[in-house]
Scaffold this motif. Structure first.
Motif, PDB file in Angstrom:
ATOM      1  N   ARG A 241       0.828  -1.207   0.000  1.00 44.95           N
ATOM      2  CA  ARG A 241       0.000   0.000   0.000  1.00 44.95           C
ATOM      3  C   ARG A 241       0.861   1.255   0.000  1.00 44.95           C
ATOM      4  O   ARG A 241       0.611   2.200  -0.745  1.00 44.95           O
ATOM      5  N   LEU A 242       1.919   1.261   0.847  1.00 45.92           N
ATOM      6  CA  LEU A 242       2.785   2.427   0.900  1.00 45.92           C
ATOM      7  C   LEU A 242       3.549   2.606  -0.412  1.00 45.92           C
ATOM      8  O   LEU A 242       3.749   3.731  -0.882  1.00 45.92           O
ATOM      9  N   ALA A 243       3.981   1.463  -0.983  1.00 37.40           N
ATOM     10  CA  ALA A 243       4.674   1.562  -2.275  1.00 37.40           C
ATOM     11  C   ALA A 243       3.737   2.109  -3.343  1.00 37.40           C
ATOM     12  O   ALA A 243       4.122   2.944  -4.182  1.00 37.40           O
ATOM     13  N   ALA A 244       2.478   1.643  -3.301  1.00 34.63           N
ATOM     14  CA  ALA A 244       1.493   2.139  -4.269  1.00 34.63           C
ATOM     15  C   ALA A 244       1.217   3.620  -4.056  1.00 34.63           C
ATOM     16  O   ALA A 244       1.069   4.391  -5.022  1.00 34.63           O
ATOM     17  N   GLU A 245       1.143   4.038  -2.769  1.00 33.23           N
ATOM     18  CA  GLU A 245       0.928   5.457  -2.482  1.00 33.23           C
ATOM     19  C   GLU A 245       2.091   6.310  -2.974  1.00 33.23           C
ATOM     20  O   GLU A 245       1.904   7.413  -3.485  1.00 33.23           O
ATOM     21  N   GLU A 246       3.309   5.748  -2.830  1.00 33.97           N
ATOM     22  CA  GLU A 246       4.479   6.486  -3.311  1.00 33.97           C
ATOM     23  C   GLU A 246       4.437   6.617  -4.830  1.00 33.97           C
ATOM     24  O   GLU A 246       4.706   7.683  -5.385  1.00 33.97           O
ATOM     25  N   ARG A 247       4.096   5.504  -5.479  1.00 39.02           N
ATOM     26  CA  ARG A 247       3.971   5.566  -6.947  1.00 39.02           C
ATOM     27  C   ARG A 247       2.859   6.517  -7.351  1.00 39.02           C
ATOM     28  O   ARG A 247       2.996   7.291  -8.306  1.00 39.02           O
ATOM     29  N   ALA A 248       1.733   6.448  -6.616  1.00 33.85           N
ATOM     30  CA  ALA A 248       0.611   7.332  -6.943  1.00 33.85           C
ATOM     31  C   ALA A 248       0.996   8.795  -6.764  1.00 33.85           C
ATOM     32  O   ALA A 248       0.590   9.659  -7.548  1.00 33.85           O
ATOM     33  N   GLY A 249       1.806   9.072  -5.717  1.00 33.40           N
ATOM     34  CA  GLY A 249       2.250  10.449  -5.516  1.00 33.40           C
ATOM     35  C   GLY A 249       3.102  10.926  -6.676  1.00 33.40           C
ATOM     36  O   GLY A 249       2.970  12.072  -7.135  1.00 33.40           O
ATOM     37  N   ALA A 250       3.996  10.029  -7.159  1.00 35.47           N
ATOM     38  CA  ALA A 250       4.836  10.399  -8.300  1.00 35.47           C
ATOM     39  C   ALA A 250       3.972  10.616  -9.545  1.00 35.47           C
ATOM     40  O   ALA A 250       4.167  11.568 -10.307  1.00 35.47           O
ATOM     41  N   TYR A 251       2.987   9.685  -9.745  1.00 35.87           N
ATOM     42  CA  TYR A 251       2.092   9.835 -10.892  1.00 35.87           C
ATOM     43  C   TYR A 251       1.282  11.124 -10.781  1.00 35.87           C
ATOM     44  O   TYR A 251       1.056  11.820 -11.773  1.00 35.87           O
ATOM     45  N   ARG A 252       0.825  11.416  -9.547  1.00 34.15           N
ATOM     46  CA  ARG A 252       0.024  12.617  -9.349  1.00 34.15           C
ATOM     47  C   ARG A 252       0.841  13.861  -9.679  1.00 34.15           C
ATOM     48  O   ARG A 252       0.337  14.799 -10.314  1.00 34.15           O
ATOM     49  N   LEU A 253       2.122  13.859  -9.277  1.00 31.75           N
ATOM     50  CA  LEU A 253       2.984  14.997  -9.593  1.00 31.75           C
ATOM     51  C   LEU A 253       3.160  15.127 -11.101  1.00 31.75           C
ATOM     52  O   LEU A 253       3.097  16.235 -11.654  1.00 31.75           O
ATOM     53  N   GLU A 254       3.372  13.984 -11.763  1.00 32.52           N
ATOM     54  CA  GLU A 254       3.507  14.022 -13.224  1.00 32.52           C
ATOM     55  C   GLU A 254       2.224  14.521 -13.880  1.00 32.52           C
ATOM     56  O   GLU A 254       2.257  15.306 -14.831  1.00 32.52           O
ATOM     57  N   LEU A 255       1.081  14.039 -13.348  1.00 32.01           N
ATOM     58  CA  LEU A 255      -0.198  14.466 -13.916  1.00 32.01           C
ATOM     59  C   LEU A 255      -0.430  15.959 -13.709  1.00 32.01           C
ATOM     60  O   LEU A 255      -0.949  16.650 -14.589  1.00 32.01           O
ATOM     61  N   GLU A 256      -0.057  16.446 -12.524  1.00 30.29           N
ATOM     62  CA  GLU A 256      -0.231  17.879 -12.265  1.00 30.29           C
ATOM     63  C   GLU A 256       0.630  18.702 -13.213  1.00 30.29           C
ATOM     64  O   GLU A 256       0.188  19.737 -13.739  1.00 30.29           O
ATOM     65  N   GLN A 257       1.864  18.235 -13.456  1.00 28.37           N
ATOM     66  CA  GLN A 257       2.715  18.939 -14.406  1.00 28.37           C
ATOM     67  C   GLN A 257       2.138  18.872 -15.817  1.00 28.37           C
ATOM     68  O   GLN A 257       2.118  19.871 -16.543  1.00 28.37           O
ATOM     69  N   ALA A 258       1.657  17.669 -16.180  1.00 30.78           N
ATOM     70  CA  ALA A 258       1.060  17.529 -17.511  1.00 30.78           C
ATOM     71  C   ALA A 258      -0.188  18.385 -17.641  1.00 30.78           C
ATOM     72  O   ALA A 258      -0.452  18.980 -18.699  1.00 30.78           O
ATOM     73  N   LEU A 259      -0.991  18.442 -16.529  1.00 27.44           N
ATOM     74  CA  LEU A 259      -2.208  19.252 -16.559  1.00 27.44           C
ATOM     75  C   LEU A 259      -1.869  20.726 -16.724  1.00 27.44           C
ATOM     76  O   LEU A 259      -2.545  21.458 -17.458  1.00 27.44           O
ATOM     77  N   THR A 260      -0.797  21.162 -16.040  1.00 28.24           N
ATOM     78  CA  THR A 260      -0.374  22.565 -16.184  1.00 28.24           C
ATOM     79  C   THR A 260       0.012  22.864 -17.627  1.00 28.24           C
ATOM     80  O   THR A 260      -0.395  23.880 -18.208  1.00 28.24           O
ATOM     81  N   GLU A 261       0.803  21.955 -18.205  1.00 28.16           N
ATOM     82  CA  GLU A 261       1.209  22.141 -19.597  1.00 28.16           C
ATOM     83  C   GLU A 261       0.005  22.086 -20.535  1.00 28.16           C
ATOM     84  O   GLU A 261      -0.086  22.863 -21.489  1.00 28.16           O
ATOM     85  N   LEU A 262      -0.916  21.133 -20.248  1.00 22.68           N
ATOM     86  CA  LEU A 262      -2.096  21.002 -21.098  1.00 22.68           C
ATOM     87  C   LEU A 262      -2.983  22.237 -21.011  1.00 22.68           C
ATOM     88  O   LEU A 262      -3.536  22.699 -22.024  1.00 22.68           O
ATOM     89  N   THR A 263      -3.103  22.798 -19.793  1.00 25.72           N
ATOM     90  CA  THR A 263      -3.905  24.013 -19.629  1.00 25.72           C
ATOM     91  C   THR A 263      -3.311  25.162 -20.432  1.00 25.72           C
ATOM     92  O   THR A 263      -4.032  25.913 -21.098  1.00 25.72           O
ATOM     93  N   ALA A 264      -1.979  25.266 -20.350  1.00 18.82           N
ATOM     94  CA  ALA A 264      -1.323  26.327 -21.126  1.00 18.82           C
ATOM     95  C   ALA A 264      -1.507  26.101 -22.623  1.00 18.82           C
ATOM     96  O   ALA A 264      -1.784  27.036 -23.385  1.00 18.82           O
TER      97      ALA A 264
END
Length: 514
Positions: A241-264
């Motif tokens: 679960r913790l490993a999945a949460e860590e991966r999810a956090g990394a994915y979430r950060l990537e998604l937030e960056q992608a969302l920022t770029e996509l919004t722009a």
């Protein structure tokens, strides 16, 4: 519902002459039948359970059971479910074929196994619920003494590579792993005597690596003296679960960056789209304005040149002037046609073009198109024919727009057909009830890769053609838009050097059913 199988155990040695007396005295359901399947004897218990749909006692055994008894020399067991007084009953039947002096006899005896079946079902339910309860037990249940030495350990699988939980006994909890602070929870120490809950514990594996648990524990005190005896607690494996949460956090950060770029990017695209719409609107307004501004003086030019060409007010002198006036008239009419096409395209793009539907005979519109293009075809020595089927229907459509479509298609066909060629326009009703107008020529044809580009305004199949053939490339796009306004479609089949076939397909709801 019934199932039966041969039973090779046991034997039946009593003589057939005593069968009826024995059977009728039993409390269990019993029947005695002949080899023809007809029941000769049956007791009250059998008659109460096995009845026909009309309520009378059963007179024959089932054909399937009879066939099984005939094939088998061993007794046959059969399991059968029946409903009696609204309750489902389970019966186990034992059927046997007995030999006697007068021939074979078939005997069946049933045992009521309803209670046994219900008990088995109840036991299955209890087992299922027990399994569900056990599945909720923590991954690790443990107990220590006052020095945190493990005195008892039960686990499903804690992934320690230790063969048995008993090998954990006698080892200190602080020796096999370490507590870590997390989420503001203070981990226990060797001197801790207070309860703790959901504290991270990293279990070190002998083979390398680690497993992470959330441990909870409560202190245990002697019931009489009140002295501290150790801890009891449980642990939940949260490694994955913790490993999945860590991966999810990394994915979430990537998604937030992608969302920022996509919004722009979307903002830039929205701006570009708005500019494109403004430019398209400006283009349409410009074309509409220029078209209307050109049409007024152009109509005057056409009118005056027509007067001069026809010499309505008398001879104009030299013959060359009359020819010049005719050329001006022809060029003016051609330019007016182009301007009208451009204005129609502007209206279509703005959604301002409407269909004025009337009931009319399209064959007359086709004939009118033939007459209008006949002189142009004659000048190129092209045969211009029509072939209207007898079942060609009357339409509910805009006659003026159909005329415009037919003229566009015939004009293109004549334009791109070489001298001495042939152009045919036909009309028929399709098997689906559609009205189809077809224009076919044996002209230069179109490469299939270029057909789609032909349907774009101001495009031609080959830019080199524009130097040999006049036109703006609006005919086919305008025709497709006009037929789609009627709910129909434009179809094109063509091959280079062979010719082109273009079909106007009006939907069945545009066809007069009479």
């Amino acid at each position: 519902m019934s199932d039966f199988e041969a039973d090779d155990n046991g034997s039946d040695t009593f003589p057939p002459a005593d069968i009826a007396t024995m059977a009728l005295g039993l409390c269990s359901p019993v029947y005695i039948a002949g080899t023809d399947g007809v029941i000769r004897y049956s007791n009250k218990a059998f008659n109460d359970i096995f009845r026909r749909s009309d309520g009378h006692p059963l007179r024959r055994i089932s054909p399937r059971l009879l066939s099984a008894l005939r094939r088998s020399s061993a007794p046959i067991r059969q399991r059968e479910s029946v409903e009696i007084d609204g309750r489902k009953r389970t019966l186990s039947g034992r059927h046997v074929k007995l030999a006697g002096h007068g021939g074979d006899t078939l005997v069946g005896v049933y045992d009521d196994q309803t209670i046994e079946t219900e008990l088995r079902a109840a036991l299955g339910t209890v087992k299922e619920r027990s399994d569900e309860l056990l599945s909720t037990v923590s991954d690790w249940v443990w107990q220590t003494d006052t020095d945190w030495t493990i005195v008892h350990s039960v686990t499903r699988d804690i992934g320690t590579d230790i063969e048995t939980c008993a090998e954990l006994t006698g080892r200190s909890l602080f020796d096999i792993g370490q507590f870590r602070p997390a989420s503001g929870r203070r981990p226990p120490t060797l001197r801790t005597r207070a309860p703790f809950r959901d504290v991270l514990f990293v279990l070190e594996r002998p083979a390398g690596g680690e497993r992470i648990y959330l441990l909870s524990g409560i202190p245990v005190f002697d019931a009489e003296a009140g002295g501290f005896q150790g801890f009891r607690g449980s642990g939940t494996d949260v490694t994955e679960r913790l490993a999945a949460e860590e991966r999810a956090g990394a994915y979430r950060l990537e998604l937030e960056q992608a969302l920022t770029e996509l919004t722009a990017t979307n903002a830039r695209l929205d701006g570009a789209l708005a500019q494109a719409r403004d430019a398209d609107r400006a283009k349409s307004l410009f074309l509409g304005m220029i078209g209307h501004e050109l049409r007024t003086p152009l109509n005057a030019i056409i009118g005056f040149s027509e007067v001069m060409s026809d010499e309505l007010f008398g001879p104009i002198g030299r013959p060359e002037y009359k020819d010049y006036a005719a050329d001006v008239l022809q060029s003016g009419r051609h330019l007016l046609s182009i301007i009208n096409d451009i204005l129609d395209v502007v209206k279509l793009e703005a959604g301002e073009m409407m269909v004025q539907a009337d009931r009319f005979d399209p064959s007359e519109t086709i004939s009118a198109g033939i007459r209008l293009l006949s002189l142009q075809a004659e000048n190129k020595q092209i045969s211009l024919d029509q072939d209207i089927a007898e079942d060609f229907p009357v339409l509910f459509a805009d006659e003026q727009k159909l005329r415009q479509m037919i003229i566009n298609l015939l004009s293109n066909a004549v334009k791109f057909t070489n001298k001495g060629g042939r152009v045919t326009i036909s009309g028929h009703r399709s098997p689906q009830g559609e009205a189809v107008v077809t224009v076919t020529d044996n002209g230069i044809g179109i490469d299939s890769a270029n057909i789609e580009s032909l349907l774009q305004p101001f495009k031609q199949a080959d830019d080199r053609l524009s130097r040999s053939f006049e036109g703006t490339g609006l005919g086919l796009p305008l025709t497709r838009s006009l037929i789609e306004l009627h709910g129909g479609r434009l179809e094109i089949d063509s091959a280079l050097g062979v010719g082109t076939t273009v079909r106007l397909v009006f939907p069945a709801d545009r066809v007069d059913p009479t």
